[in-house]
Write an enzyme that holds these catalytic residues in place. Structure first.
Site, PDB file in Angstrom:
ATOM      1  N   LYS A  66       0.831  -1.210   0.000  1.00  0.00           N
ATOM      2  CA  LYS A  66       0.000   0.000   0.000  1.00  0.00           C
ATOM      3  C   LYS A  66       0.864   1.258   0.000  1.00  0.00           C
ATOM      4  O   LYS A  66       2.035   1.239   0.345  1.00  0.00           O
ATOM      5  CB  LYS A  66      -1.007  -0.044   1.152  1.00  0.00           C
ATOM      6  CG  LYS A  66      -2.151  -1.019   0.791  1.00  0.00           C
ATOM      7  CD  LYS A  66      -3.281  -1.075   1.756  1.00  0.00           C
ATOM      8  CE  LYS A  66      -4.340  -2.069   1.198  1.00  0.00           C
ATOM      9  NZ  LYS A  66      -5.322  -2.472   2.196  1.00  0.00           N
ATOM     10  N   ARG A 120      -2.856 -10.313   4.744  1.00  0.00           N
ATOM     11  CA  ARG A 120      -3.211 -10.455   3.319  1.00  0.00           C
ATOM     12  C   ARG A 120      -2.082  -9.821   2.505  1.00  0.00           C
ATOM     13  O   ARG A 120      -1.870  -8.622   2.595  1.00  0.00           O
ATOM     14  CB  ARG A 120      -4.547  -9.744   3.084  1.00  0.00           C
ATOM     15  CG  ARG A 120      -5.049  -9.771   1.658  1.00  0.00           C
ATOM     16  CD  ARG A 120      -6.330  -8.960   1.536  1.00  0.00           C
ATOM     17  NE  ARG A 120      -6.849  -8.972   0.176  1.00  0.00           N
ATOM     18  CZ  ARG A 120      -6.418  -8.185  -0.798  1.00  0.00           C
ATOM     19  NH1 ARG A 120      -5.459  -7.317  -0.563  1.00  0.00           N
ATOM     20  NH2 ARG A 120      -6.934  -8.272  -2.002  1.00  0.00           N
TER      21      ARG A 120
END
Ligand code: PMM
Length: 267
Positions: free
Chosen positions: A208, A244
């Site tokens: 991210k 994840r």
């Protein structure tokens, strides 16, 4: 021990791996590769959640994910489906998925609880304040951890009122979803407070943007795998149920280090 959920985006436009696994055979092969690398679960998604990504018709979303899920499940892989749509969730579970990973926590499609009741699937409830816009206009908090916690708690209460089994629920604070880098670090630092809600917690930090901010400008998305793996280790240390991630090998070794460290401490 913390589980690894490997990401399999069957989309043309996800920010870090868009278009790589759009063909079913390539997607299936990559799903099996993730397991061979040490993933415990494979999260199959057919719609990108990044800001500005086009919304996909449910029929198209199902065309992308169902054949991939069916084949992976037939080969013994534990599959989750990353979807906001109740019809896609149902089709995915019928094809063998065991977890519905809904980044809206049930806010995008109010029929989601029916699917959970019908199928008995596990359900990831992510913290969500609506679809992302480029301006991040909903990324406003007075007390980030307390607000994320109470908004997740409200989702849980709603789901339980609709008959969903609490034993099926997994919570996710939704890093990057209506959260800037500062908010993400606050959420990670306050993970314990989220865990006190009493449910397993999933963390999705992989590649991210807030990790990119730690790297030299212009560094490619893969360079975010090292900071991702460190977060995996720290999240495991903090008691996360699963992480994840896109790159499984780097997180596998990170979690193996945590396991060895904990074993040394417990001796
Ligand atoms: N992040 C993305 C997609 N799905 N699901 C959960 N539960 N948690 C997340 O943080 C999450 C998610 C966006 O990342 P991607 O485009 O790389 O899949």
């Amino acid at each position: 021990m913390t589980l690894i959920m490997g990401v399999l985006n069957v989309t043309p436009d996800s920010f870090s791996d868009g278009g790589l696994w759009l063909e079913p055979d390539a997607a299936i092969a990559h799903g099996l590769e993730l397991v061979a690398q040490g993933a415990d679960l494979v999260d199959v998604g057919g719609e990108s959640t990044r800001p500005g990504a086009s919304q996909v018709e449910p029929a198209e979303e199902q065309n992308r994910v169902v054949p991939v899920i069916r084949e992976l499940a037939a080969r013994g892989v534990s599959v989750s489906v990353d979807t906001l749509n109740a019809d896609t969730a149902r089709a995915a579970v019928e094809a063998g998925a065991v977890i519905v990973n809904d980044v809206s926590g049930g806010l995008a499609d109010e029929r989601m609880p029916e699917v959970l009741l019908e199928t008995g699937a596990q359900y990831v409830v992510m913290h969500w304040r609506g679809r992302l816009d480029a301006a991040d206009s909903k990324a406003v908090y007075r007390n980030t951890v307390a607000e994320v916690r109470s908004e997740l708690s409200a989702r849980v209460t709603d789901l339980l009122n609709r008959g969903v089994d609490p034993a099926k629920l997994i919570l996710d604070p939704g890093l990057g979803f209506s959260k800037n880098a500062h908010h993400n670090w606050q959420v990670l630092g306050g993970l314990h407070d989220i865990e006190t809600l009493g449910y397993p917690v999933l963390i999705g930090a992989s590649r991210k943007r807030f990790l990119g901010a730690l790297l030299p400008e212009g560094a490619p998305a893969e360079d975010r795998d090292a900071p991702t793996a460190v977060i995996s280790a720290l999240a495991a240390q903090a008691g996360a149920w699963a992480v994840r991630v896109h790159d499984v090998p780097s997180t596998r070794i990170a979690l193996d280090v945590v396991r060895a460290w904990q074993a040394g401490r417990d001796e």
